[in-house]
Design an enzyme around this catalytic site. Sequence first.
Site, mmCIF file in Angstrom:
data_model
loop_
_atom_site.group_PDB
_atom_site.id
_atom_site.type_symbol
_atom_site.label_atom_id
_atom_site.label_comp_id
_atom_site.label_asym_id
_atom_site.label_seq_id
_atom_site.Cartn_x
_atom_site.Cartn_y
_atom_site.Cartn_z
ATOM 1 N N LYS A 15 8.667 -0.713 1.043
ATOM 2 C CA LYS A 15 9.154 0.094 1.852
ATOM 3 C C LYS A 15 8.612 1.318 0.759
ATOM 4 C CE LYS A 15 11.438 1.349 -1.502
ATOM 5 N NZ LYS A 15 10.980 1.517 -3.143
ATOM 6 N N ARG A 51 3.767 8.249 -6.109
ATOM 7 C CA ARG A 51 4.978 8.512 -5.208
ATOM 8 C C ARG A 51 5.083 10.161 -5.426
ATOM 9 N NH1 ARG A 51 8.081 3.183 -8.378
ATOM 10 N NH2 ARG A 51 6.752 3.670 -9.424
ATOM 11 N N LEU A 92 1.199 -1.389 -0.244
ATOM 12 C CA LEU A 92 -0.207 -0.066 -0.143
ATOM 13 C C LEU A 92 1.149 1.681 0.125
ATOM 14 C CD1 LEU A 92 -2.654 -1.015 3.168
ATOM 15 C CD2 LEU A 92 -2.822 -0.804 0.329
#
Lengths: 365, 365
Positions: A108, A180, A85
Amino acid sequence: MSSVAAPEPRPVRFGILGCATIARKMARAMLLAPGVAVAAVGSRSEEKARLFATDNGLPAAGLRLHGTYEALLDDPDVDAVYIPLPTSLHVRWATAAAARGKHLLLEKPTALCAADLDAILATCDAAGVQFMDSTMWMHHPRTAKMRDLINGKDAMGDIKVINSVFSFRGNEDFLQNDIRVKPDLDALGALGDVGWYCIRAILWAVDYELPKTVIALRYPVKNQAGVLLDCGATLYWADGKTATFNCSFLTNLTMDITLIGTNGTLHVTDFVIPYQEKSAEFSLASKSEELDNGWDPLPNKHVVMTDLPQEALMVQEFARLLQNIRDSGSKPEGKWPAITRKTQVVLDAVKASIDKGSEPVEVVN
Amino acid sequence: MSSVAAPEPRPVRFGILGCATIARKMARAMLLAPGVAVAAVGSRSEEKARLFATDNGLPAAGLRLHGTYEALLDDPDVDAVYIPLPTSLHVRWATAAAARGKHLLLEKPTALCAADLDAILATCDAAGVQFMDSTMWMHHPRTAKMRDLINGKDAMGDIKVINSVFSFRGNEDFLQNDIRVKPDLDALGALGDVGWYCIRAILWAVDYELPKTVIALRYPVKNQAGVLLDCGATLYWADGKTATFNCSFLTNLTMDITLIGTNGTLHVTDFVIPYQEKSAEFSLASKSEELDNGWDPLPNKHVVMTDLPQEALMVQEFARLLQNIRDSGSKPEGKWPAITRKTQVVLDAVKASIDKGSEPVEVVN
């Protein structure tokens, strides 16, 4: 004469919590790794879970498809949960999983900060479950081979300088839409995504001795929402070791570790994902001297073969630890959460230095 | 049918001023380079000059051996002087040579500071003589090949990150006795000796655009006399380019340039002295993408062959410029002193930052 084969240990039953892109690679790894079964997929809808299962060729027999993350965690026939997730959701779902006694393979960056990670690790500890972060290259046999050479001391001597770069060039879609680059999802941006690997590589090189001080490189690049797209730092140890890393979503695919010791110099240029799946290289120059017409000796190219890709080796190692816990009463392996925590602590310090305009920040364990 | 070859231009007559170790390599280069003759050697005694000539196989016919530097500079049949003296002597002897109309091939670091270099360059300018520093790798055809790829823009895109390392491990004798660790001889120590190359490589990579700011890495290592044995710096450009270098007399032989652009990544691991004399490599990954099982495309290894070693190519190029001046009335090539000066200016700024405890220092041209 006859022989009776020892019975194969019962496979470790994985649940995949979320259907992120990276989970595709991990689903393949779970199919490849011996001693592992994918028992369940949990997503925000059963339909998404079904699509993921079909797309990734997960065998339908016995596979449960859950339409909520909660349902997957409540599945009694799931031993271990893999969580890909967005980082902002880790602390909630990782602690929930551990509290239900599920072993935890966590993508990570493991958390937005060390305090969040500590909450996760404390829950794992209390529940007696194994924790491991999903840093795949740690499990490649090339990594072990380099570790041996470093530990042998003679080839490398004392490592004094470590440089690492991990970058890839995100396209417009990535830079606009990927989780991201979203402050509410992966607020650490490039530092959390690619910088994580650089920090891990640096710590790995010095056998996880924490640096004393970190100083971020100046002029990090952020997007309009304030998420890091490009940054770096220099790390200083009390004994004079120095490491510098650059991480970026804006420059060409690069995955470098360079280690420079008193006796040797080691180069890897594909440390995160090897150029090719079945073999991986590194180069080591040890005690070379400069002659008038060249070097003596020339650097050695080491080639390390592997039948299984590194992500399958990671899953296999995780499963092995779980089988030891389940079948032999072993305790969870403490090395993995310890390494994770050190990585996160350094990452926190780099972030703090960035936030303070590249002031030095002491690393506090 | 018959053809008449054009007459070979009269060779450029070199005088070697001082018999340092590096001069041995250069004597060989002068013997190898077409259009060049070693006409004279000057040392602190005629005996030392004779020994140097014999040791290095310089043809005795017509070779003058001078027992003082002055005598060599007064030799009317010397066109150009190569000066490998300790850095602290450069400003005196380089200006003396230029003032006598001798073209100047000067070892690096060219001066203790840019002000000293400016005195040398002003004298060269007034005398109309060619100046070039002795940075050999600039003249290797590999360097030209990499330059073409960078200039082509497509393979590398915009260069954003440059990292360079040059180190070698000096033995006890070196660390006690070499001129490069003596404050009265080569006061710039590792920064002047090996750091010079890193700075030049970084400037070369960005086509000699000066950085705006430099910040030295913390905790440089000095010997008891205060001479730098190990240091480094990060360089920042106004447009966001960043470069870091490490240079050292204390770690294993390492000669790295890594360039990271928006389209490509270039690695050289023997940039100062190629592993082998006749061929040299570099690796270029351009527009690679990360697939589930590797990189696509894989990096390209480029191999560049050369018949002459890079130091002979340097001497040949220097001689070519001198012949143009002598035979065609050309002016001295301004590119070389300009590049030297930029290197020295950045080196000065790094030194200033080191002296100020790693405070940022603006680069002033």
